[in-house]
Design a protein around this motif. Structure first.
Motif, short mmCIF file in Angstrom:
data_model
loop_
_atom_site.label_atom_id
_atom_site.label_comp_id
_atom_site.label_asym_id
_atom_site.label_seq_id
_atom_site.Cartn_x
_atom_site.Cartn_y
_atom_site.Cartn_z
N SER A 1 0.84 -1.19 0.00
CA SER A 1 0.00 0.00 0.00
C SER A 1 0.87 1.24 0.00
O SER A 1 2.03 1.20 0.42
CB SER A 1 -0.89 0.02 1.25
N ASN A 2 0.30 2.37 -0.46
CA ASN A 2 1.06 3.60 -0.31
C ASN A 2 1.01 4.04 1.16
O ASN A 2 0.26 3.51 1.97
CB ASN A 2 0.54 4.70 -1.25
N ILE A 3 1.85 5.00 1.50
CA ILE A 3 2.03 5.39 2.90
C ILE A 3 0.74 5.95 3.49
O ILE A 3 0.46 5.78 4.68
CB ILE A 3 3.19 6.40 3.01
N ALA A 4 -0.06 6.61 2.68
CA ALA A 4 -1.30 7.19 3.19
C ALA A 4 -2.26 6.10 3.69
O ALA A 4 -2.96 6.29 4.68
CB ALA A 4 -1.97 8.03 2.11
N VAL A 5 -2.29 4.98 3.01
CA VAL A 5 -3.19 3.89 3.38
C VAL A 5 -2.64 3.10 4.56
O VAL A 5 -3.34 2.80 5.51
CB VAL A 5 -3.43 2.95 2.18
N GLY A 6 -1.34 2.75 4.50
CA GLY A 6 -0.75 1.94 5.55
C GLY A 6 -1.07 0.47 5.36
O GLY A 6 -1.26 -0.01 4.24
N THR A 7 -1.13 -0.27 6.45
CA THR A 7 -1.32 -1.72 6.39
C THR A 7 -2.70 -2.13 6.88
O THR A 7 -2.85 -3.01 7.72
CB THR A 7 -0.23 -2.44 7.21
N VAL A 8 -3.71 -1.49 6.37
CA VAL A 8 -5.10 -1.81 6.73
C VAL A 8 -5.50 -3.12 6.05
O VAL A 8 -5.23 -3.32 4.86
CB VAL A 8 -6.04 -0.67 6.28
N PRO A 9 -6.16 -4.04 6.79
CA PRO A 9 -6.61 -5.28 6.16
C PRO A 9 -7.58 -5.01 5.00
O PRO A 9 -8.36 -4.07 5.05
CB PRO A 9 -7.34 -6.01 7.31
N TRP A 10 -7.52 -5.85 3.99
CA TRP A 10 -8.43 -5.71 2.87
C TRP A 10 -8.62 -7.09 2.25
O TRP A 10 -7.87 -8.02 2.52
CB TRP A 10 -7.89 -4.72 1.83
N GLY A 11 -9.60 -7.21 1.40
CA GLY A 11 -9.84 -8.46 0.72
C GLY A 11 -11.31 -8.75 0.57
O GLY A 11 -12.16 -7.87 0.73
N LEU A 12 -11.62 -10.00 0.27
CA LEU A 12 -12.98 -10.42 -0.05
C LEU A 12 -13.43 -11.47 0.97
O LEU A 12 -12.87 -12.56 1.02
CB LEU A 12 -13.01 -11.01 -1.46
N PRO A 13 -14.40 -11.14 1.81
CA PRO A 13 -14.86 -12.10 2.82
C PRO A 13 -15.79 -13.14 2.21
O PRO A 13 -17.00 -13.16 2.43
CB PRO A 13 -15.59 -11.22 3.84
N LEU A 14 -15.20 -14.03 1.43
CA LEU A 14 -15.95 -15.05 0.69
C LEU A 14 -15.44 -16.42 1.11
O LEU A 14 -14.23 -16.62 1.24
CB LEU A 14 -15.76 -14.84 -0.81
N ASP A 15 -16.35 -17.37 1.33
CA ASP A 15 -15.94 -18.72 1.70
C ASP A 15 -15.14 -19.35 0.57
O ASP A 15 -15.54 -19.32 -0.60
CB ASP A 15 -17.16 -19.58 2.00
N GLY B 1 -15.62 -4.75 0.39
CA GLY B 1 -15.45 -6.19 0.32
C GLY B 1 -16.73 -6.94 0.65
O GLY B 1 -17.08 -7.93 -0.02
N GLU B 2 -17.44 -6.48 1.67
CA GLU B 2 -18.69 -7.14 2.06
C GLU B 2 -19.73 -7.01 0.96
O GLU B 2 -20.49 -7.95 0.69
CB GLU B 2 -19.19 -6.54 3.36
N ALA B 3 -19.79 -5.83 0.32
CA ALA B 3 -20.77 -5.63 -0.75
C ALA B 3 -20.48 -6.55 -1.93
O ALA B 3 -21.40 -7.16 -2.51
CB ALA B 3 -20.75 -4.17 -1.20
N ALA B 4 -19.19 -6.69 -2.30
CA ALA B 4 -18.83 -7.57 -3.41
C ALA B 4 -19.11 -9.02 -3.06
O ALA B 4 -19.62 -9.79 -3.89
CB ALA B 4 -17.36 -7.36 -3.77
N ALA B 5 -18.76 -9.41 -1.83
CA ALA B 5 -18.99 -10.80 -1.42
C ALA B 5 -20.48 -11.13 -1.44
O ALA B 5 -20.87 -12.26 -1.80
CB ALA B 5 -18.42 -11.02 -0.02
N GLU B 6 -21.31 -10.18 -1.06
CA GLU B 6 -22.76 -10.41 -1.07
C GLU B 6 -23.25 -10.70 -2.48
O GLU B 6 -24.07 -11.61 -2.70
CB GLU B 6 -23.46 -9.18 -0.51
N ILE B 7 -22.72 -9.95 -3.45
CA ILE B 7 -23.16 -10.15 -4.84
C ILE B 7 -22.60 -11.46 -5.38
O ILE B 7 -23.32 -12.24 -6.04
CB ILE B 7 -22.69 -8.95 -5.69
N LEU B 8 -21.34 -11.77 -5.08
CA LEU B 8 -20.76 -13.02 -5.55
C LEU B 8 -21.43 -14.23 -4.91
O LEU B 8 -21.66 -15.26 -5.55
CB LEU B 8 -19.26 -13.04 -5.26
N SER B 9 -21.78 -14.11 -3.64
CA SER B 9 -22.41 -15.22 -2.92
C SER B 9 -23.80 -15.51 -3.44
O SER B 9 -24.29 -16.64 -3.31
CB SER B 9 -22.47 -14.92 -1.43
#
Length: 454
Positions: A339-353, A442-450
């Motif tokens: 990530s760039n310095i402004a963002v830092g190390t915030v968790p991210w990803g797709l909460p999908l089984d 991520g939650e919104a995308a996972a909802e649509i994919l699920s």
């Protein structure tokens, strides 16, 4: 006059933050307490788990100013509850460069009119909660293709182009009553010569105050960034910013007592020598104090009251191109990039089984050492593959891996959680754009994919 900018690593939880704020206010009741809570990818309150807010690019994609107003009111209510009185947000840069490594999804979009209307809504929502807003990064960081944390980016466009593209959102912010505006460490030769905008009187005094009519406080972006101080050091960068018209100096995250004392010594030396007028310092102090002096009390309302509207914005921002296969416990391939310095190390990803494989993607041109497309296809077997990335178009290794996967595996879905560029890989079943990598995105995308799961 004194202030603190808090970062994610300063915050354990809300109770600890409230205690810290109380201690700081006990030491100085008039202290300015600020942080960068943009929602979306840049969050400090939710640094350890990801933001529940969708972020500017998603709000721009949903294009409902009332949702933007509600989102920023929710952010403001959360900040006010723990005693923060300044939010270094919203980012109002018009992101016209797909390769921009530092703005991207922090922007409402690439259209000046869209960015302007959401800028006004964001400031109204934030300041209605009793928290001062700060429009950034003046005169506009959206057309850059390098990171001002690491170097001084240059925009070669004319002032006429910038007037039509970059300045309208700042005018909208001023018209909406924004309390602060943050400078950009960018070079615009027609305006700044070889200097960054942060050190340019033509930018901060003539353009921002004289032409656009801003009367609030001007705060610098972090002076530790190489775009501001790489060649001259922070003490000199501070003096030049004050001379140009800045009122508050942001020293960034990497500070200590010796650095602070050196900056103070540099300012005092410049004032005593006549280079920096004392009247300029007095004016700066007065503007800083005025920016937070008359903030209205917060209404008795919880941020939870606006969460439903915020979830709607995240869902509306998701775009699906192609046909989603009926996913069933797919192989999740997350393309891990720094990530760039402004963002830092915030968790991210797709909460999908599904089984998760994280693949490291180089940004510096070094050879790719991760699993091959054949390896990943073998691991997936007869399962579908969902590849999740941020700004995938910017990384040749990521593009090549996805295209190789699509060529050999029957069902590959790409979920782009960064800036939505024009790049689309051939052969994929579907390309999904979230317009951000926050927890809400991520939650919104996972909802649509699920919803396609068997």
């Amino acid at each position: 006059m004194a202030g603190y900018t808090l970062f994610g690593y300063n915050i354990v939880d809300r109770a600890q933050l409230a205690t810290l704020v109380t201690q700081l206010r006990d030491a100085n009741p008039d202290v300015i307490l600020a942080l960068d809570e943009e929602g979306g990818d840049v969050t400090r309150l939710s640094y350890h788990e990801g933001s529940p807010y969708p972020g500017n690019a998603a709000l721009g994609a949903a294009d409902d100013p009332e949702l933007t107003r509600a989102t920023y009111r929710g952010i403001g209510l959360e900040l006010a509850t723990v005693g923060i009185n300044v939010d270094f947000a919203p980012t109002v840069d018009v992101n016209t460069a797909d390769e921009n490594p530092v703005i991207g999804t922090r922007s409402f979009g690439a259209d000046p009119e869209l960015v302007s209307r959401h800028t006004a809504a964001a400031i109204d929502g934030l300041q209605s909660a009793g928290v001062a807003g700060c429009a950034k990064h003046f005169p506009g960081h959206g057309a850059t293709v390098s990171d001002s944390h690491l170097e001084l980016p240059t925009i070669t466009d004319s002032l006429a182009v910038m007037r039509g593209r970059d300045l309208p959102p700042f005018q909208a912010a001023i018209d909406a009553g924004v309390r602060m505006i943050m400078t950009a460490h960018i070079r615009v030769p027609e305006l700044t010569g070889d200097a960054p905008a942060t050190a340019s009187g033509r930018v901060l005094t003539d353009l921002l105050r004289g032409e656009l009519g801003f009367t609030g406080a001007v705060v610098t972006d972090a002076l530790e960034m190489r775009g501001a101080s790489g060649a001259i050091g922070q003490p000199e960068a501070a003096v030049r910013a004050l001379l140009a018209g800045a009122d508050l100096l942001c020293l960034g995250s990497d500070i200590n007592e010796a650095l602070c004392e050196s900056i103070v010594d540099g300012i005092v030396f410049a004032a005593r020598g006549g280079r920096l007028p004392v009247a300029r310092l007095e004016e700066a102090v007065a503007r800083g104090a005025a920016s937070v002096a008359d903030l209205k009390p917060v209404a008795a309302e919880s941020a939870e009251a606006v969460r439903d509207a915020i979830r709607v914005a995240a869902r509306r921002a998701v775009r699906v191109e192609g046909l989603l296969p009926p996913l069933k416990e797919p192989l999740l391939v997350q393309l891990g990039s720094e990530s760039n310095i402004a963002v830092g190390t915030v968790p991210w990803g797709l909460p999908l089984d599904g089984e998760l494989v994280t693949v490291a993607i180089s940004q510096n041109g070094s050879p790719y050492l991760g699993p091959s497309a054949a390896d990943l296809s073998a691991v997936a077997g007869d399962r579908d593959i969902v590849v999740v990335g941020r700004d995938t178009h910017r990384f040749p290794q990521a593009r090549a891996l996805i295209e190789a996967l699509a060529a050999r595996h029957p069902a590959v879905v790409v979920v782009e959680m960064g800036w939505p560029s024009a790049w689309r890989p051939a052969g994929v079943s579907a390309f999904v754009t979230t317009h951000g990598a926050s927890r809400a995105n991520g939650e919104a995308a996972a909802e649509i994919l699920s919803s396609t799961t068997r």
